[in-house]
Write an enzyme that holds these catalytic residues in place. Sequence first.
Site, PDB file in Angstrom:
ATOM      1  N   HIS A 197      25.104  40.299   7.506  1.00  0.00           N
ATOM      2  CA  HIS A 197      26.070  39.649   6.625  1.00  0.00           C
ATOM      3  C   HIS A 197      26.405  40.527   5.436  1.00  0.00           C
ATOM      4  O   HIS A 197      27.530  40.495   4.926  1.00  0.00           O
ATOM      5  CB  HIS A 197      25.525  38.293   6.171  1.00  0.00           C
ATOM      6  CG  HIS A 197      25.537  37.270   7.265  1.00  0.00           C
ATOM      7  ND1 HIS A 197      24.485  36.442   7.522  1.00  0.00           N
ATOM      8  CD2 HIS A 197      26.477  36.971   8.193  1.00  0.00           C
ATOM      9  CE1 HIS A 197      24.780  35.668   8.540  1.00  0.00           C
ATOM     10  NE2 HIS A 197      25.969  35.967   8.967  1.00  0.00           N
ATOM     11  N   ARG A 209      48.003  28.982   5.793  1.00  0.00           N
ATOM     12  CA  ARG A 209      47.268  28.311   6.877  1.00  0.00           C
ATOM     13  C   ARG A 209      46.710  27.000   6.321  1.00  0.00           C
ATOM     14  O   ARG A 209      45.644  26.977   5.722  1.00  0.00           O
ATOM     15  CB  ARG A 209      46.152  29.205   7.387  1.00  0.00           C
ATOM     16  CG  ARG A 209      46.626  30.598   7.827  1.00  0.00           C
ATOM     17  CD  ARG A 209      45.434  31.452   8.240  1.00  0.00           C
ATOM     18  NE  ARG A 209      45.828  32.807   8.605  1.00  0.00           N
ATOM     19  CZ  ARG A 209      45.840  33.831   7.750  1.00  0.00           C
ATOM     20  NH1 ARG A 209      45.470  33.657   6.492  1.00  0.00           N
ATOM     21  NH2 ARG A 209      46.199  35.038   8.159  1.00  0.00           N
ATOM     22  N   ARG A 268      52.347  26.411   7.230  1.00  0.00           N
ATOM     23  CA  ARG A 268      52.229  26.033   8.645  1.00  0.00           C
ATOM     24  C   ARG A 268      51.522  24.688   8.741  1.00  0.00           C
ATOM     25  O   ARG A 268      50.467  24.488   8.140  1.00  0.00           O
ATOM     26  CB  ARG A 268      51.439  27.101   9.411  1.00  0.00           C
ATOM     27  CG  ARG A 268      51.304  26.801  10.893  1.00  0.00           C
ATOM     28  CD  ARG A 268      50.597  27.934  11.612  1.00  0.00           C
ATOM     29  NE  ARG A 268      49.205  28.075  11.197  1.00  0.00           N
ATOM     30  CZ  ARG A 268      48.418  29.110  11.523  1.00  0.00           C
ATOM     31  NH1 ARG A 268      48.916  30.106  12.241  1.00  0.00           N
ATOM     32  NH2 ARG A 268      47.173  29.158  11.124  1.00  0.00           N
ATOM     33  N   GLU A 327      54.913  32.010  19.393  1.00  0.00           N
ATOM     34  CA  GLU A 327      53.552  32.393  19.768  1.00  0.00           C
ATOM     35  C   GLU A 327      53.323  32.390  21.269  1.00  0.00           C
ATOM     36  O   GLU A 327      52.316  32.916  21.739  1.00  0.00           O
ATOM     37  CB  GLU A 327      52.543  31.434  19.120  1.00  0.00           C
ATOM     38  CG  GLU A 327      52.564  31.448  17.609  1.00  0.00           C
ATOM     39  CD  GLU A 327      51.698  30.340  17.048  1.00  0.00           C
ATOM     40  OE1 GLU A 327      50.542  30.606  16.672  1.00  0.00           O
ATOM     41  OE2 GLU A 327      52.182  29.188  16.989  1.00  0.00           O
ATOM     42  N   ASN A 330      49.442  37.689  17.153  1.00  0.00           N
ATOM     43  CA  ASN A 330      48.091  37.545  17.709  1.00  0.00           C
ATOM     44  C   ASN A 330      48.107  36.641  18.938  1.00  0.00           C
ATOM     45  O   ASN A 330      47.596  36.992  20.007  1.00  0.00           O
ATOM     46  CB  ASN A 330      47.137  36.976  16.662  1.00  0.00           C
ATOM     47  CG  ASN A 330      47.035  37.848  15.428  1.00  0.00           C
ATOM     48  OD1 ASN A 330      47.468  38.992  15.426  1.00  0.00           O
ATOM     49  ND2 ASN A 330      46.462  37.318  14.367  1.00  0.00           N
ATOM     50  N   ASP A 331      48.701  35.449  18.787  1.00  0.00           N
ATOM     51  CA  ASP A 331      48.743  34.517  19.912  1.00  0.00           C
ATOM     52  C   ASP A 331      49.754  34.958  20.965  1.00  0.00           C
ATOM     53  O   ASP A 331      49.532  34.757  22.163  1.00  0.00           O
ATOM     54  CB  ASP A 331      49.068  33.107  19.430  1.00  0.00           C
ATOM     55  CG  ASP A 331      47.799  32.334  19.065  1.00  0.00           C
ATOM     56  OD1 ASP A 331      46.773  32.544  19.731  1.00  0.00           O
ATOM     57  OD2 ASP A 331      47.828  31.542  18.116  1.00  0.00           O
ATOM     58  N   ARG A 377      41.842  36.470  22.912  1.00  0.00           N
ATOM     59  CA  ARG A 377      41.672  37.394  21.793  1.00  0.00           C
ATOM     60  C   ARG A 377      40.275  37.315  21.195  1.00  0.00           C
ATOM     61  O   ARG A 377      39.888  38.169  20.396  1.00  0.00           O
ATOM     62  CB  ARG A 377      42.717  37.134  20.712  1.00  0.00           C
ATOM     63  CG  ARG A 377      42.588  35.795  20.013  1.00  0.00           C
ATOM     64  CD  ARG A 377      43.716  35.603  19.037  1.00  0.00           C
ATOM     65  NE  ARG A 377      43.511  34.444  18.186  1.00  0.00           N
ATOM     66  CZ  ARG A 377      44.346  34.067  17.237  1.00  0.00           C
ATOM     67  NH1 ARG A 377      45.441  34.762  17.023  1.00  0.00           N
ATOM     68  NH2 ARG A 377      44.103  32.999  16.504  1.00  0.00           N
ATOM     69  N   CYS A 433      54.207  37.305  11.191  1.00  0.00           N
ATOM     70  CA  CYS A 433      53.077  36.940  10.336  1.00  0.00           C
ATOM     71  C   CYS A 433      51.736  37.246  10.991  1.00  0.00           C
ATOM     72  O   CYS A 433      50.688  36.905  10.451  1.00  0.00           O
ATOM     73  CB  CYS A 433      53.138  35.465   9.956  1.00  0.00           C
ATOM     74  SG  CYS A 433      53.074  34.337  11.355  1.00  0.00           S
TER      75      CYS A 433
END
Length: 849
Positions: free
Chosen positions: A461, A567, A603, A697, A720-721, A731, A767
Amino acid sequence: MSSSTITLVAPLKGIVVPLAEVPDPVFSEGALGDGIALDPLSDCLCAPCHGEVIQCARTQHAFTLRHASGIEVLVHLGLDTVALAGQGIEALVKLGQQVEAGQPLCRFDPDKLAREATSLITPMVVLDSAGWCLEGQAEPGVVIAQGEPLLTLSDTQVEASSATPVSGTRKEGRLTLALETGLHARPAARLRSIAKEHGVTLVVYGEGRSSSANSVSGLMNLGLVCGSEVTLVVDGDGAEQALTKAMALLTTAEGHAAIPKSLAPLVAELGEGELAGLVASPGLASGPLARLSMRLPQVPEKGQGVDVEKPRLMAALEKVGGQLEAARHAAEVAGKKAEAEVFDAHLALLDDPGLIAVSVGRLEQGLSPGQAWREALDEEAEKLRTSGNEILAGRVADLQDLQRHVMMEFCTNLEDAESLVGSIPQGAIVLAQDLTPSAFVELCEQNPAGLCLEAGGVTSHLAILARARELPCLVAMGDAISHLCEGVAVLDADSGKLETTPDHERLEQVGKTLASRRAQAEAERAKAHHEAVTCDGRVVEVAANIGSSEEARQAHANGADGVGLMRSEFLFLGRDQAPREAQQLAEYQATIDALGAKPLVIRTLDIGADKQLSYVSLPSAPNPAMGIRGTRLWQSNPELLDTQLRALLGVKPLRHLRIMVPMISDVSELEWVRERMEVTAAEMHLTELPLLGAMIEVPSAALCAGSLSRAADFLSIGTNDLTQYGLAMDREDPLLAARADVLHPGILRLIQAALQGTAGRCPVAVCGAAAGDPLAGPLLVAMGVDELSVEPSRIAAVKARVRRLDSRIIASELERLLALPDAAAVRHELAPLVDAALNSEVTPERIPS
């Protein structure tokens, strides 16, 4: 049923790990068979039973034994150790040799394997049960000695069914093996799974030998390596589908390059006065060396008996747990994922029944609660240090952090509560044996230049936090730095070394490099609030991706043209119930206020897949990433999303708000949301509505962007999606990360289709992570994207890159790029184009003073 049993003994000393918890799906999902695993505490792998050695991996990391009963047992030293090509491992047996239980199979170097393999966790799996079944196994979490009983099998006397298909359909295929590390356990298990899934027999021919896919050991014994010529013969009704999958498996590289370079064990070539370490966080620094030592709070040694002290200990654990949960929730709401994960780990350790039991045992011996907790965690930390496992050793700092938190509840010296670390010179390169996450946070307040640790690991961590703060950090440096205490050094965490005796010339060179980097960053920040105009005159907005109003303030200060993605799920995570309308409105309004007159795109709630809410019950789905998402969630949980919509429509002024709907598949879904928004606005007596947009997406949205652009006020591509769904590659799967590339020609064609479909009717943003990628970002601008939305800290740098860009250079080669065969080819061809486009002699638009 027969009462006959077979006992398999522990092949080495180690901590018992359930097979389901092994961090490799081939083992954890049972693709190879039933079994168990050990986290090694010794350096010799032994036979778990008597029998014949029927498989010895050419890389000496795996052995299969056949017992006289017919069962076959695989012992697999570590995970991804096949990639070491036998380095650090000495085989002590040969193929065909008869061995006794406990006889050494190989010796290995735990330190080397811990540094260079994914994990030292060693699975033991029954590949062929021969009619026997697993009856009992050692208790997870206990330390077991080599030779002690580990698994018990019983004879069920079940007649094995024939694997021969009734159909005579046969298919054959020839291929060249592309697996970098050959046909080892993982791909062998997948071949067997393919055969079972389609109900076929599959035989692999290569190197003059053959093996059925039913026998994992037989497949591994073929000795097939990358480049081997292989023939597959498949019989059964599903032969065609099985052959297609098997061919794809064996002709696709496994993707070891998916491991991030910043996490890879990197030992530099050393010169005089240089010490090596593992790169936990890259970067370059110079400064005076300063040694840091951690102090534990002073607590009474003796207690008043277990009846008195146990309630005090449990109360302290509960109190610390409440503090950690509050800190975890605050970090999660603020979008600080790394910090939240640290607190999650600490909460799990705090609730560990084993640690509590050991502590109570110490109370029974007459110790105080603080001392009992100290000794219990010291004992556990020592186990982890000597485990030979880099990941486990990296958790020692977490134990020490938790140790101090609880001991503070029984502290007799209030000065201990004031500081975890002593004073160090500003700009120092800090040396320490190890460092807890909370001590690291305090240390960072003193502005160190870098950090070198004797212990730790690249997955600890602390390493995560160091990367988040961009602090150069090397770990696992060992005793080599224990004697260092003074002098000026250079920490080259890009190359994995500490230079303890740099000369004047080297220090000047580092100083110039750092000054150049600072000057570049300062120059970029100085122009961060100006618009970004390419050399060929295109205005590109650079917005921010955020998770909270605090991040909105940072984005505004960093020069963001607005927020391209807030988000909103961060408001919903880490709670026992959904946030009320007033709570949401307060956060949305604070975000609007933080941005001034700049636009804010929020979103709507996006959960499912890797984000779940305890208070939202979703139907079980084989693939949650393709389950109840986006408007489907709205329709199945209307109160949840309607409350959010009312909170969104409550902000002032509404003209600065944009509402964006995730996971849109077609225009009808967006029209449904607009109708719902208009009805809600009428109920609230609003005369003004915010802009409404959709995320691109999924492939259908990209291909239907024309109709979407007529219903949407704006569109935003979530790369990403879109990459995940476009390539059918999860992913979250590390084995696919290297191939799930936004620069795949298929994904670029989907983006092109979306941009061409809109035909300028509405603006299109990006984005996803690609917006800030040094190669993908310029390409997206050249393709016609209007806005790039990136992390707040990257605003200035991305704007600077846009201003240097002549997008025409890339645009002129776009069709050629999209015609290339794969992402690797695109990256290879795109890199020099981007370099040329960023270093064009075209005079850029001047930024107004």
